[in-house]
Design a protein around this motif. Structure first.
Motif, mmCIF file in Angstrom:
data_model
loop_
_atom_site.group_PDB
_atom_site.id
_atom_site.type_symbol
_atom_site.label_atom_id
_atom_site.label_comp_id
_atom_site.label_asym_id
_atom_site.label_seq_id
_atom_site.Cartn_x
_atom_site.Cartn_y
_atom_site.Cartn_z
ATOM 1 N N GLY A 12 -3.624 105.162 -6.242
ATOM 2 C CA GLY A 12 -4.114 105.694 -7.509
ATOM 3 C C GLY A 12 -2.970 106.239 -8.347
ATOM 4 N N THR A 13 -3.294 107.127 -9.286
ATOM 5 C CA THR A 13 -2.283 107.691 -10.186
ATOM 6 C C THR A 13 -1.134 108.317 -9.408
ATOM 7 O OG1 THR A 13 -3.913 108.123 -11.913
ATOM 8 C CG2 THR A 13 -1.881 109.394 -11.995
ATOM 9 N N ALA A 14 -1.457 109.183 -8.445
ATOM 10 C CA ALA A 14 -0.420 109.884 -7.697
ATOM 11 C C ALA A 14 0.385 108.932 -6.826
ATOM 12 C CB ALA A 14 -1.057 110.984 -6.843
ATOM 13 N N GLY A 15 -0.299 108.068 -6.089
ATOM 14 C CA GLY A 15 0.397 107.167 -5.182
ATOM 15 C C GLY A 15 1.331 106.216 -5.890
ATOM 16 N N VAL A 16 0.876 105.635 -6.994
ATOM 17 C CA VAL A 16 1.707 104.695 -7.744
ATOM 18 C C VAL A 16 2.943 105.396 -8.298
ATOM 19 C CG1 VAL A 16 1.807 103.314 -9.858
ATOM 20 C CG2 VAL A 16 -0.138 103.079 -8.302
ATOM 21 N N HIS A 17 2.758 106.598 -8.816
ATOM 22 C CA HIS A 17 3.892 107.309 -9.411
ATOM 23 C C HIS A 17 4.915 107.702 -8.343
ATOM 24 C CE1 HIS A 17 6.056 109.499 -12.462
ATOM 25 N NE2 HIS A 17 6.013 110.612 -11.739
ATOM 26 N N THR A 162 -4.962 109.530 -1.232
ATOM 27 C CA THR A 162 -6.128 108.651 -1.116
ATOM 28 C C THR A 162 -7.267 108.999 -2.060
ATOM 29 O OG1 THR A 162 -6.751 110.004 0.796
ATOM 30 C CG2 THR A 162 -5.672 107.911 1.251
ATOM 31 N N GLY A 163 -7.092 109.991 -2.923
ATOM 32 C CA GLY A 163 -8.081 110.259 -3.957
ATOM 33 C C GLY A 163 -9.328 110.970 -3.457
ATOM 34 N N CYS A 164 -10.433 110.715 -4.150
ATOM 35 C CA CYS A 164 -11.689 111.368 -3.808
ATOM 36 C C CYS A 164 -12.821 110.352 -3.878
ATOM 37 C CB CYS A 164 -11.973 112.543 -4.732
ATOM 38 S SG CYS A 164 -12.163 112.095 -6.475
ATOM 39 N N GLU A 165 -13.999 110.765 -3.423
ATOM 40 C CA GLU A 165 -15.162 109.888 -3.363
ATOM 41 C C GLU A 165 -16.412 110.663 -3.751
ATOM 42 O OE1 GLU A 165 -15.019 108.672 0.663
ATOM 43 O OE2 GLU A 165 -15.543 110.615 1.491
#
Length: 618
Positions: A12-17, A162-165
């Motif tokens: 996601g945003t954090a992982g890609v950056h 890994t974000g949220c759900e």
């Protein structure tokens, strides 16, 4: 087995950056993602929601709005961001990762599908996104290995992003009715005739306005007594008026208890006995960090469902001994811009550049019309006491004439004069799962987070309708509150409701982060006519009430009250400034003779109009 310097779980945003930054710093990086590269914000949350809101504001038909949304999200084709990662030197692996030992991740590979994403089922019309599937499918496939094959990665640094759900609320019969998650609603072509939106946080309010604006009969249900329950009451009250003007019905203070399928869709029962019929239910009632199946127990972490990863100010996962980092929704931040910020902190630390996160000024936005912008510390419940200036109207008065004012959490007490001894910080730092980890996290907790509970806030409130800009737009549906620390005279928080509030509240975010005294901010000149005039009014009001410690020191030394420019004001000068101005007509005075002759003929000559020839260059 493949060896990497850094393995990033989550694209996601954090992982890609993080992956892009550390790869640019010379690290060998692998990014593991089973869904869309770029995360939900770009495809299934922020961008499609704002696209639809803008289309609604422009009065576009639903079909055109959906076409524009598809264009904005690229038809859910993530090949372009995946290719950018590859060009940056990041190895993208489509699959799900599990930590099997410190320093080791086993990835179960996926193949096929749109970037490996599981397409949600949305009833008739469903998701069915058009777009460029070929390139994405090719990138999604691990061509040399069948789906379900595992591969082992080793790492020196591990980043969990890994974000949220979404979380389904405990409603009897929920699994038997036609329901959407927010992601499904923002990727469907359907426009339900009748829709129930469950949840009055930012997402619920935005989606309520979207569907109501395009003609759906929308009922918004919020269990708390007001919308946006995590913010001061006036924000939710003004927004409730706007949503009702758009045609939505608002049900507050009663939670949903039971849902039943009907021939036309469903019936939702509330605990107060209300029955609501609709074609579909939209769940916007909560999300939780996505941490299941990661094998965190191998790292000594005991994570229960709904719990966020505890992190230090360097974004190290507390209790892991270092070299395990976390950024984004898994830490409890829930804002895309905060995820990007944390990712920058993680990348800097991995590359050896010490950096700590400061959470004192993370903006919180709701992009409705009017929009809501909040940042920093805000007053809490009605049982809390604080000073409040008389700089504006009551929350109800600021709601405008279009009806009575009625994604966060919090109590539903009204905010107003006499509130604010304790404060509520909307960006929450997760607590450590053990006493040892808690001590470590507290030792590195942000200074703002440690002192938030000790703040005594002074409040200034201003109506946007009282500004020249508000008058020009004939729009008084807006209000601003600023909160200063009464002890230090430093701005601590702010909430604004008004047209495109985020665009003119940026200076407040900077002021809070830089800890600029209110006395300095009050001397800032704002352009006329803009909504910045409201900031100017509120800041000048705060400059006269905040900094009680400094005032006490002045009194002890016998010095006068300081003005906005920190200059002592002489008593006589203050009296002169308050003298009444008398109209000229009320002044009776004798005619005074001038000490020279007036040539009447010359005076008459001066009265003549000056003419110009047509060819005169002047």
């Amino acid at each position: 087995m493949a060896a990497f310097d850094v393995v990033v779980l989550g694209g996601g945003t954090a992982g890609v950056h993080v992956a892009t930054e550390v790869a640019g710093g010379g690290k060998k990086v692998a990014l593991v993602e089973a869904g869309l590269i770029g995360g939900e914000s770009a495809y299934l949350a922020c961008l499609p929601s704002n696209s639809l809101l803008l289309s609604a504001a422009r009065g576009e038909p639903w079909e055109d709005a959906v076409a524009r949304r598809t264009e904005v999200t690229g038809g859910l084709d993530d090949s372009a961001p995946a290719q950018r990662l590859n060009r940056a030197g990041v190895q993208v692996i489509r699959g799900t990762g599990r930590i099997t030992a410190p320093g080791t991740v086993v990835v179960t590979l996926l193949s096929g599908g749109l970037g490996g994403v599981v397409l949600p089922q949305g009833g008739s019309g469903g998701m069915g996104p058009p777009g460029r599937e070929g390139a994405s499918r090719a990138l999604a496939r691990n061509a040399d290995k069948p789906e379900g094959t595992t591969t082992t990665l080793t790492y020196s640094d591990l980043v969990i992003a890994t974000g949220c759900e979404p979380v389904a609320p405990p409603i009897e019969g929920l699994s038997d009715i036609p329901a959407w998650t927010t992601a499904q609603s923002l990727s469907s072509r359907d426009l339900p005739r009748r829709l129930i939106v469950l949840g009055g946080g930012p997402a619920g309010c935005e989606l309520t306005q979207v569907y109501a604006s395009f003609g759906s009969q929308v009922t918004l249900v919020e269990a708390e007594p007001r919308l946006l329950p995590g913010e001061p009451a006036f924000a939710g009250e003004i927004l409730a008026v706007a949503l009702r003007r758009a045609g939505a019905e608002i049900r507050l203070g009663s939670r949903a208890t039971k849902a039943e399928r009907t021939a036309d869709g469903l019936t939702l029962a509330l605990e107060d006995g209300t029955q609501i019929d609709a074609a579909r239910l939209l769940l916007a009632s909560g999300r939780r960090p996505r941490l299941g199946g990661l094998g965190l127990d191998v790292l000594g972490l005991e994570v229960t469902p709904g719990m966020a990863l505890p992190t230090t100010t360097r974004c190290v996962v507390a209790g892991t001994g270092g070299r395990v980092w976390a950024a984004g929704d898994v830490t409890g931040t829930t804002h895309t811009h905060a995820s990007h910020y944390q990712a920058s902190v993680v990348a800097a630390n991995i590359l050896g550049r010490h950096r700590e996160a400061d959470y004192s000024a993370i903006p919180r936005c709701v992009f409705t019309t009017p929009s809501v912008f909040a940042v920093g510390a805000v007053p809490g419940g009605a049982e809390e006491s604080a000073e409040s200036t008389g700089a504006g109207s009551t929350p109800g008065g600021s709601a405008g004439a279009g009806g009575s004012a009625g994604a966060g959490d919090g109590n539903g007490a009204e905010h107003g004069p006499g509130n604010g001894a304790r404060t509520r910080r909307m960006l929450r730092i997760a607590r450590a799962p053990s006493a040892e980890a808690a001590d470590a996290a507290e030792a590195e907790a942000p200074p703002a987070a440690q002192s938030a509970a000790a703040l005594r806030l002074v409040t200034a409130r201003v109506r946007l309708g009282d500004t020249a800009r508000g008058y020009l737009g004939q729009d008084d549906l807006g209000c601003l509150e600023l909160y200063a620390d009464a002890g230090t005279g430093v701005l601590a928080g702010a909430v604004a409701v008004g047209p495109d509030a985020a665009s003119w509240m940026g200076e407040v975010t900077l002021a809070i982060r830089a800890k600029i005294p209110v006395a300095v901010l009050a001397d800032v000149v704002h352009a006329f006519p803009t909504y910045g005039e409201a900031l100017q009014t509120a800041l000048r009001e705060l400059a006269g009430t905040a900094g009680s410690a400094a005032r006490a020191d002045q009194q002890e030394k016998g010095t006068g009250t300081l003005s906005e420019l920190d200059m002592e004001t002489p008593e006589g000068d203050a009296i002169e400034q308050h003298q009444e101005v008398i109209a000229d007509e009320a002044v009776a005075s004798a005619r005074r003779e001038v000490p020279f002759d007036v040539n009447e003929a010359d005076a008459a000559e001066q009265e003549r109009a000056v003419g110009f020839d047509d060819d005169d260059y002047r």
